[in-house]
Design an enzyme around this catalytic site. Structure first.
Site, PDB file in Angstrom:
ATOM      1  N   LYS A 185       0.853  -1.178   0.000  1.00 24.91           N
ATOM      2  CA  LYS A 185       0.000   0.000   0.000  1.00 24.91           C
ATOM      3  C   LYS A 185       0.898   1.240   0.000  1.00 24.91           C
ATOM      4  O   LYS A 185       1.405   1.635   1.031  1.00 24.91           O
ATOM      5  CB  LYS A 185      -0.897   0.007   1.247  1.00 24.91           C
ATOM      6  CG  LYS A 185      -2.274   0.703   1.085  1.00 24.91           C
ATOM      7  CD  LYS A 185      -2.253   2.117   0.614  1.00 24.91           C
ATOM      8  CE  LYS A 185      -1.862   3.097   1.710  1.00 24.91           C
ATOM      9  NZ  LYS A 185      -1.769   4.484   1.200  1.00 24.91           N
ATOM     10  N   GLU A 260      10.201   1.894  10.062  1.00 20.98           N
ATOM     11  CA  GLU A 260      11.255   2.820   9.594  1.00 20.98           C
ATOM     12  C   GLU A 260      10.616   4.199   9.631  1.00 20.98           C
ATOM     13  O   GLU A 260       9.786   4.522   8.784  1.00 20.98           O
ATOM     14  CB  GLU A 260      11.654   2.474   8.161  1.00 20.98           C
ATOM     15  CG  GLU A 260      12.188   1.087   7.963  1.00 20.98           C
ATOM     16  CD  GLU A 260      13.601   0.942   8.510  1.00 20.98           C
ATOM     17  OE1 GLU A 260      14.118  -0.175   8.527  1.00 20.98           O
ATOM     18  OE2 GLU A 260      14.176   1.962   8.918  1.00 20.98           O
ATOM     19  N   CYS A 295      14.092  10.936   5.176  1.00 20.56           N
ATOM     20  CA  CYS A 295      13.996  10.511   6.581  1.00 20.56           C
ATOM     21  C   CYS A 295      15.307  10.732   7.312  1.00 20.56           C
ATOM     22  O   CYS A 295      15.343  11.066   8.480  1.00 20.56           O
ATOM     23  CB  CYS A 295      13.623   9.047   6.632  1.00 20.56           C
ATOM     24  SG  CYS A 295      14.748   8.067   5.644  1.00 20.56           S
ATOM     25  N   GLU A 394      11.017  16.976  13.229  1.00 21.88           N
ATOM     26  CA  GLU A 394      11.339  16.702  11.826  1.00 21.88           C
ATOM     27  C   GLU A 394      10.473  17.596  10.931  1.00 21.88           C
ATOM     28  O   GLU A 394       9.259  17.613  11.050  1.00 21.88           O
ATOM     29  CB  GLU A 394      11.052  15.247  11.503  1.00 21.88           C
ATOM     30  CG  GLU A 394      11.266  14.896  10.040  1.00 21.88           C
ATOM     31  CD  GLU A 394      10.828  13.492   9.736  1.00 21.88           C
ATOM     32  OE1 GLU A 394       9.652  13.169   9.923  1.00 21.88           O
ATOM     33  OE2 GLU A 394      11.680  12.696   9.336  1.00 21.88           O
TER      34      GLU A 394
HETATM   35  N1  LIG Z   1      12.989   5.654   8.059  1.00 20.69           N
HETATM   36  C1  LIG Z   1      12.821   5.647   6.757  1.00 20.69           C
HETATM   37  O1  LIG Z   1      13.442   4.867   6.020  1.00 20.69           O
HETATM   38  C2  LIG Z   1      11.813   6.600   6.150  1.00 20.69           C
HETATM   39  C3  LIG Z   1      11.784   6.726   4.749  1.00 20.69           C
HETATM   40  C4  LIG Z   1      10.864   7.615   4.192  1.00 20.69           C
HETATM   41  C5  LIG Z   1       9.990   8.358   4.985  1.00 20.69           C
HETATM   42  N2  LIG Z   1      10.046   8.182   6.340  1.00 20.69           N
HETATM   43  C6  LIG Z   1       9.175   8.985   7.199  1.00 20.69           C
HETATM   44  O2  LIG Z   1       7.833   9.073   6.633  1.00 20.69           O
HETATM   45  C7  LIG Z   1       7.277  10.342   6.971  1.00 20.69           C
HETATM   46  C8  LIG Z   1       6.783  11.000   5.727  1.00 20.69           C
HETATM   47  O3  LIG Z   1       6.098  10.062   4.932  1.00 20.69           O
HETATM   48  P1  LIG Z   1       4.524  10.052   4.931  1.00 20.69           P
HETATM   49  O4  LIG Z   1       3.994  11.429   5.092  1.00 20.69           O
HETATM   50  O5  LIG Z   1       4.083   9.244   3.743  1.00 20.69           O
HETATM   51  O6  LIG Z   1       4.181   9.223   6.250  1.00 20.69           O
HETATM   52  P2  LIG Z   1       2.737   8.785   6.720  1.00 20.69           P
HETATM   53  O7  LIG Z   1       2.949   8.089   7.983  1.00 20.69           O
HETATM   54  O8  LIG Z   1       1.749   9.879   6.644  1.00 20.69           O
HETATM   55  O9  LIG Z   1       2.262   7.719   5.585  1.00 20.69           O
HETATM   56  C9  LIG Z   1       3.045   6.585   5.306  1.00 20.69           C
HETATM   57  C10 LIG Z   1       2.118   5.495   4.792  1.00 20.69           C
HETATM   58  O10 LIG Z   1       1.243   5.114   5.840  1.00 20.69           O
HETATM   59  C11 LIG Z   1      -0.099   5.102   5.361  1.00 20.69           C
HETATM   60  N3  LIG Z   1      -0.989   5.336   6.489  1.00 20.69           N
HETATM   61  C12 LIG Z   1      -1.513   6.511   6.914  1.00 20.69           C
HETATM   62  N4  LIG Z   1      -2.305   6.316   7.991  1.00 20.69           N
HETATM   63  C13 LIG Z   1      -2.282   4.974   8.250  1.00 20.69           C
HETATM   64  C14 LIG Z   1      -2.882   4.126   9.225  1.00 20.69           C
HETATM   65  N5  LIG Z   1      -3.689   4.627  10.164  1.00 20.69           N
HETATM   66  N6  LIG Z   1      -2.611   2.793   9.184  1.00 20.69           N
HETATM   67  C15 LIG Z   1      -1.804   2.273   8.230  1.00 20.69           C
HETATM   68  N7  LIG Z   1      -1.193   3.022   7.286  1.00 20.69           N
HETATM   69  C16 LIG Z   1      -1.441   4.353   7.294  1.00 20.69           C
HETATM   70  C17 LIG Z   1      -0.116   6.172   4.304  1.00 20.69           C
HETATM   71  O11 LIG Z   1      -1.220   6.013   3.440  1.00 20.69           O
HETATM   72  C18 LIG Z   1       1.223   5.927   3.629  1.00 20.69           C
HETATM   73  O12 LIG Z   1       1.107   4.876   2.687  1.00 20.69           O
HETATM   74  C19 LIG Z   1       8.376  11.141   7.595  1.00 20.69           C
HETATM   75  O13 LIG Z   1       8.267  11.124   8.997  1.00 20.69           O
HETATM   76  C20 LIG Z   1       9.645  10.410   7.191  1.00 20.69           C
HETATM   77  O14 LIG Z   1      10.700  10.592   8.089  1.00 20.69           O
HETATM   78  C21 LIG Z   1      10.935   7.339   6.938  1.00 20.69           C
HETATM   79  N1  LIG Z   2      18.592   7.672   0.686  1.00 19.84           N
HETATM   80  C1  LIG Z   2      17.392   6.986   1.062  1.00 19.84           C
HETATM   81  C2  LIG Z   2      16.564   7.740   2.098  1.00 19.84           C
HETATM   82  C3  LIG Z   2      15.303   7.002   2.460  1.00 19.84           C
HETATM   83  C4  LIG Z   2      14.492   7.788   3.445  1.00 19.84           C
HETATM   84  O1  LIG Z   2      13.864   8.804   3.127  1.00 19.84           O
END
Ligand SMILES: NC(=O)c1ccc[n+]([C@@H]2O[C@H](COP(=O)([O-])OP(=O)(O)OC[C@H]3O[C@@H](n4cnc5c(N)ncnc54)[C@H](O)[C@@H]3O)[C@@H](O)[C@H]2O)c1
Ligand SMILES: NCCCC=O
Ligand code: NA
Length: 503
Positions: A185, A260, A295, A394
């Protein structure tokens, strides 16, 4: 403005190897963040679609054409997917930029990384065949023991919008390599390329149900996965609040999760560096690449006081030199924020920093030359104290906050002064000092004299509020395996723990 001749495919949900309209027939508009225009739509799955996808995944595991495959057989599918991604690289990269605002250069690099990740896990899938059954030698002759590595089962993969296809691949590739059946998803903010992954899987003949792709609103299309009795694990990448909800729902079924999550990573710069400009560019790349929507962004710059003034002067010159434009334009180095919601969030963080007494040294507003699109200038904030929101939270945008330090002790205290623990970076030519900081940093990722380089062979993940579990490397595969021990009693003698009634 750069024009694209790439059409936006109209897709349905990808379930059981075919395109299926969502039960409720709803769809969500796709918005191009660089123009604010609607350029298409994606299907909006609901819990009814989740049930259908889970059933398809379970059937796949029960069928020989997926459930009984060897790693070598699965590797063929992964390599075929990698080849198709490269075949369609230019189109997929353009779609990624149109959907997420990522620069075309970064989107193209992502597609290379996607293909390489599938190739990497094809190799690990093959290697699994020789590790599937590992004998364990005991000091007893009357027992034969070994360990089996088996697919964990049906796995829910929930991913964010900042690297849409790459973050999905970090989960899909190892899950398929392990022999799991997956339900992906992606984020509703950027799902186009993940749906194209479904078309690629269909074209390479991936057995039906091995991978199912549901798009839609998280609370409606993803949340049911966390609480579904026939989903065996959730692998999540996204924000802390969402990760907490997933973990809470999964806990009711004692369902394993890996999270993550976010970060507020430091980059510590010492005055012993040889070339200031090299360090300045890493500081820029560490916070402004992907428009800061990373992230692991090193969004807290901690500079030794003795070079702070000179370093900031150079940082300003480099920042002013960043090309901000339509992400499809050549040499664009900063595109828009992914959505109006995220755009408003970033601007609010900047305004709050000002109100709390920080100085906006550079940026903080919409670029003059871009009247449309969710663009924010690369922003540098000084006069920050550790109680400020901009230091602690963040931003997930191109916003770098700066503090200075005198001593190593002060630097490590500032670096670790965060509820997160994803990444940390140090710029210094003193090898022993870098060793000391590698040990002292409280994070899962350490960069020395760089920031952000990411390789699929290495474990990716953090600690504290950045979550737990690892994507990538062998660690990324292990999390989709069930480790089973087998102990066989091979002696013809009685166990003789109890006195036999016949004696
Ligand atoms: N650690 C990592 O590798 C990494 C990588 C990329 C992004 N991130 C983090 O993600 C965040 C930004 O991404 P975002 O805005 O898409 O995050 P988000 O948590 O809003 O959404 C992530 C995913 O979760 C889904 N989601 C939303 N509500 C949900 C629920 N109640 N149950 C299950 N799934 C649900 C969303 O539809 C989406 O697919 C930032 O905090 C960033 O740091 C972390
Ligand atoms: N370089 C990969 C970073 C993934 C998290 O946002
Ligand atoms: Na979008």
């Amino acid at each position: 403005m750069a024009m694209s001749n790439v059409g936006i495919p109209s897709r349905q949900l990808y379930i059981d190897g075919e395109w299926r309209e969502p039960v409720k027939k709803n769809r969500i508009p796709i918005i191009n963040p660089s123009t604010e225009e609607i350029i298409g739509d994606i299907p909006a799955a609901t819990s009814e679609d989740v049930d259908i996808a889970v059933e398809a995944a379970r059937k796949a595991l029960a069928r020989d054409d997926w459930g009984s495959t060897t790693g070598a057989q699965r590797a063929k599918y992964l390599r075929a997917i990698a080849a198709k991604v490269l075949e369609r690289k230019s189109e997929l990269a353009t779609l990624e930029s149109l959907d997420s605002g990522k620069t075309s250069f970064e989107s193209a690099a992502d597609m290379d990384d996607v293909a390489a990740c599938f190739e990497y896990y094809a190799d690990l899938a093959e290697a699994l065949d020789s590790k599937r059954k590992t004998p364990v030698n005991l000091h007893l002759d009357s027992f034969k023991t070994y360990v089996l590595r088996e697919p964990l089962g049906v796995v829910g993969l929930i991913t964010p919008w900042n690297y849409p296809l790459l973050m999905a691949t970090w989960k899909v590739a190892p899950a398929l390599a392990a022999g799991c059946a997956a339900i992906l998803k992606p984020s509703e903010l950027a799902s186009i390329t993940c749906l194209e992954l479904g078309e690629i899987c269909r074209e390479v003949g991936l057995p039906p149900g091995a991978l199912n792709i549901l798009t839609g609103w998280g609370p409606v299309a993803a949340a049911p996965l966390s609480s579904h009795p026939h989903v065996d694990k959730i692998s999540f990448t996204g924000s802390v609040p969402t990760g907490t909800k997933i973990m809470t729902a999964a806990a009711q079924l004692v369902k394993p999760v890996t999270l993550e999550l976010g970060g507020k990573s430091p980059i510590v710069v010492f005055d012993d560096i040889d070339n200031l400009d090299i360090a300045v560019e890493w500081a820029l790349f560490g916070c402004f690449s992907n428009a800061g929507q990373v992230c692991s962004a090193t969004s807290r710059l901690i500079i030794q006081e003795s070079i702070a003034s000179e370093f900031l002067d150079r940082l300003l010159l480099w920042t002013k030199n960043i090309k901000i434009s339509d992400p499809l334009e050549e040499d664009c180095k900063l595109g828009p924020i992914v959505s109006s919601g995220q755009y408003e969030k970033v601007l609010k963080f900047i305004s709050n920093a000002k109100n709390e007494g920080a100085t906006i040294l550079y940026g903080g507003e919409r670029p003059e030359h871009l009247k449309k699109g969710y663009y924010v200038q690369p922003t540098i904030i000084t006069d920050v104290n550790t109680s400020m929101e901009i230091w602690k939270e963040e931003v997930f945008g191109p916003v770098l906050c700066v503090k200075t330090f005198k001593t190593e002790e002060e630097a490590i205290e500032l670096a670790n002064d965060t509820k997160y623990g994803l990444a940390s970076a140090i710029m210094s030519k003193d090898v022993e000092r870098c060793e000391r900081f590698t040990k002292a940093f409280h994070s899962g990722i350490i960069w020395i004299n760089c920031s952000q380089p990411t390789f699929h062979q290495l474990p990716w993940g953090g600690k504290k509020r950045s979550g737990f579990g690892r994507d990538l490397g062998e660690w990324g595969l292990e999390k989709y395996l069930n480790i089973k021990q087998v102990t066989e009693y091979t002696s013809d003698d009685a166990w003789a723990f109890y006195k036999s009634p016949s004696n």
